[in-house]
Scaffold this motif. Structure first.
Motif, short mmCIF file in Angstrom:
data_model
loop_
_atom_site.label_atom_id
_atom_site.label_comp_id
_atom_site.label_asym_id
_atom_site.label_seq_id
_atom_site.Cartn_x
_atom_site.Cartn_y
_atom_site.Cartn_z
N PRO A 25 -4.23 5.11 21.54
CA PRO A 25 -5.43 4.65 22.23
C PRO A 25 -5.81 5.85 23.40
CG PRO A 25 -3.33 3.70 22.99
CD PRO A 25 -3.00 4.38 21.69
N PHE A 26 -4.91 6.85 23.43
CA PHE A 26 -5.68 7.72 24.62
C PHE A 26 -5.65 9.18 23.90
CE2 PHE A 26 -3.71 4.02 26.82
CZ PHE A 26 -4.45 3.76 27.69
N SER A 27 -5.74 9.13 22.54
CA SER A 27 -5.93 10.41 21.90
C SER A 27 -7.44 10.92 22.36
CB SER A 27 -5.76 10.29 20.35
OG SER A 27 -5.93 11.49 19.64
N THR A 28 -7.29 12.14 22.38
CA THR A 28 -8.75 12.93 22.53
C THR A 28 -9.47 13.16 21.26
OG1 THR A 28 -7.82 14.84 23.26
CG2 THR A 28 -8.05 13.70 24.66
N GLY A 29 -8.75 13.07 20.42
CA GLY A 29 -9.68 13.32 18.80
C GLY A 29 -8.70 13.92 17.96
N ASP B 45 5.11 7.22 17.88
CA ASP B 45 5.00 7.46 16.39
C ASP B 45 4.16 9.07 16.63
OD1 ASP B 45 6.41 5.47 15.72
OD2 ASP B 45 5.21 4.71 14.15
N SER B 46 3.36 9.20 17.39
CA SER B 46 2.65 10.35 17.51
C SER B 46 3.14 11.13 18.61
CB SER B 46 1.09 10.06 17.54
OG SER B 46 0.45 11.24 18.09
N LYS B 47 3.79 12.31 18.41
CA LYS B 47 4.40 13.00 19.47
C LYS B 47 3.36 13.35 20.52
CE LYS B 47 8.28 14.42 16.59
NZ LYS B 47 9.11 15.82 16.04
N THR B 48 2.37 13.99 20.12
CA THR B 48 1.28 14.39 21.05
C THR B 48 0.47 13.40 21.60
OG1 THR B 48 -0.38 14.46 19.15
CG2 THR B 48 0.73 16.65 19.52
N HIS B 49 0.41 12.21 21.17
CA HIS B 49 -0.37 11.33 21.86
C HIS B 49 0.65 10.50 22.92
CE1 HIS B 49 -1.09 7.05 22.67
NE2 HIS B 49 -2.30 7.42 22.94
N ARG B 50 1.84 10.40 22.61
CA ARG B 50 3.14 10.00 23.37
C ARG B 50 3.17 10.87 24.68
NH1 ARG B 50 8.16 12.06 20.97
NH2 ARG B 50 7.47 14.07 22.16
N ASN B 51 3.23 12.31 24.45
CA ASN B 51 3.31 12.87 25.74
C ASN B 51 1.86 12.81 26.55
OD1 ASN B 51 5.35 13.97 24.49
ND2 ASN B 51 4.44 15.72 23.20
N VAL B 52 0.85 12.93 26.01
CA VAL B 52 -0.39 12.84 26.70
C VAL B 52 -0.44 11.54 27.67
CG1 VAL B 52 -3.06 12.30 26.64
CG2 VAL B 52 -2.06 14.19 25.35
N MET B 53 -0.09 10.51 26.84
CA MET B 53 0.01 8.96 27.57
C MET B 53 0.86 8.87 28.85
SD MET B 53 0.30 5.33 25.94
CE MET B 53 0.00 3.90 27.13
N VAL B 54 2.06 9.71 28.69
CA VAL B 54 3.08 9.85 29.88
C VAL B 54 2.52 10.61 30.94
CG1 VAL B 54 5.24 10.74 30.52
CG2 VAL B 54 5.01 9.46 28.20
N ALA B 55 1.95 11.72 30.27
CA ALA B 55 1.07 12.52 31.48
C ALA B 55 0.23 11.89 32.04
CB ALA B 55 0.65 13.99 30.73
N GLU B 56 -0.68 11.17 31.57
CA GLU B 56 -1.68 10.42 32.35
C GLU B 56 -1.13 9.29 33.29
OE1 GLU B 56 -4.86 11.14 32.05
OE2 GLU B 56 -5.42 11.79 30.06
N LEU B 57 -0.03 8.80 32.83
CA LEU B 57 0.64 7.97 33.93
C LEU B 57 0.75 8.63 34.96
CD1 LEU B 57 2.79 5.46 31.56
CD2 LEU B 57 0.72 5.00 33.18
N LEU B 58 1.54 9.66 34.92
CA LEU B 58 1.92 10.56 35.94
C LEU B 58 1.16 10.89 36.96
CD1 LEU B 58 4.99 12.75 34.49
CD2 LEU B 58 5.25 11.38 36.14
N LEU B 59 -0.02 11.54 36.21
CA LEU B 59 -1.17 12.04 36.81
C LEU B 59 -1.81 10.95 37.95
CD1 LEU B 59 -3.29 14.22 37.82
CD2 LEU B 59 -4.69 13.41 35.62
#
Length: 279
Positions: free
Chosen positions: A35-39, A242-256
């Motif tokens: 849901p938070f993938s940039t494409g 399941d998607s490593k890159t999406h997982r990382n972005v979502m956790v980073a967005e929460l931290l930000l």
């Protein structure tokens, strides 16, 4: 036009008035969603770098200020990516004031004390961002699945965890808890990859296969644990993993978002340094 997803769409409902939400279920979250993938993976990685630069500045402010604290809890089934998340999200962050605490099976000394004894001493100090790679929640999940923790004692431990995290929050700690939600099929692929690659054998343990046999039991206990310990001061978020890159972005967005809410600033300038010249 469909509504854009928000981070709080993935927050577990708060435990309130002594009751957990009867509407919460992990089945409502698709581990393969992005849901938070940039494409694309490349654009997701670029976004991660962008967030990482901001986190680096905010982490420096946190450490310089020496007042507030932050705790990130990462939980998930084997291969859900706790280590990978830490490497990716904090790649750009200055390690000063950053501490990673991995929790393994309790030692005999730790078992001789209450279950939170080993955890409290690892809580973040003033100016620290501390990451729990696994956490006190292992002392809910594992014994409940293995049948060594009765339903009554499970509820008691949930109560103590809520009180413990309330104490941390009252002491100036911002708490974010992420359950990295991986599918059973994706876990199978990642476990097989570890077996097939000799360089990854060190990451594989036969006990991982035993835990996999109890997949449904772990999912049920995760559901109960998250529902009973997600609070306004220490919320749980379900992260599709399941998607490593999406997982990382979502956790980073929460931290930000959490860092921005802290409204961090550098300490005021020291008047005593005015006019000093270094020769």
């Amino acid at each position: 036009m469909a509504r854009q997803p928000e981070l709080d769409d993935f927050r577990v409902p708060y435990f309130e008035d002594g009751k957990e939400s009867s509407q919460f279920s992990l089945d409502g979250f698709d581990p393969s969603s992005k849901p938070f993938s940039t494409g694309s993976k490349d654009s997701d990685r670029a976004r991660l770098v962008e967030i990482g630069e901001k986190l680096d500045t905010m982490q420096e402010c946190l450490h310089a200020q020496q007042k507030q604290r932050m705790l990130l809890v990462l939980q998930g089934m084997d291969t859900s990516g706790k280590d990978g998340t830490i490497r990716a999200v904090f790649h750009e962050v200055d390690p000063l004031g950053l501490r990673i605490v991995p929790f393994k099976a309790p030692t005999p000394m730790e078992l001789a004390h209450d279950f939170l004894w080993r955890v409290h001493s690892q809580a973040p100090a003033a100016g620290e961002l501390t990451i729990f790679n696994r956490s006190h929640y292992e002392d809910l999940l594992v014994p409940k699945v293995l049948g060594t923790l009765t339903p009554e004692n499970f509820e008691v431990r949930c109560h103590h965890i809520r009180e413990f995290e309330a104490l941390l929050a009252d002491s100036g700690t911002t708490i974010i808890k992420c359950m990295l939600h991986i599918s059973k099929d994706e876990q199978r692929k990642r476990l097989q990859a570890r077996i097939d690659d000799p360089s990854k054998h060190w990451k594989f343990d036969v006990s991982d296969l035993e835990a996999r046999k109890q997949w449904d039991d772990y999912q049920a206990v995760y559901r109960d644990a998250l529902a009973a310990t997600s609070t306004e001061y220490a919320p749980w978020y379900v992260i599709p993993a399941d998607s490593k890159t999406h997982r990382n972005v979502m956790v980073a967005e929460l931290l930000l978002r959490a860092f921005e809410a802290m409204k961090l600033e550098y300490p005021p300038p020291k008047e005593s340094l005015s006019g000093i010249k270094v020769e």
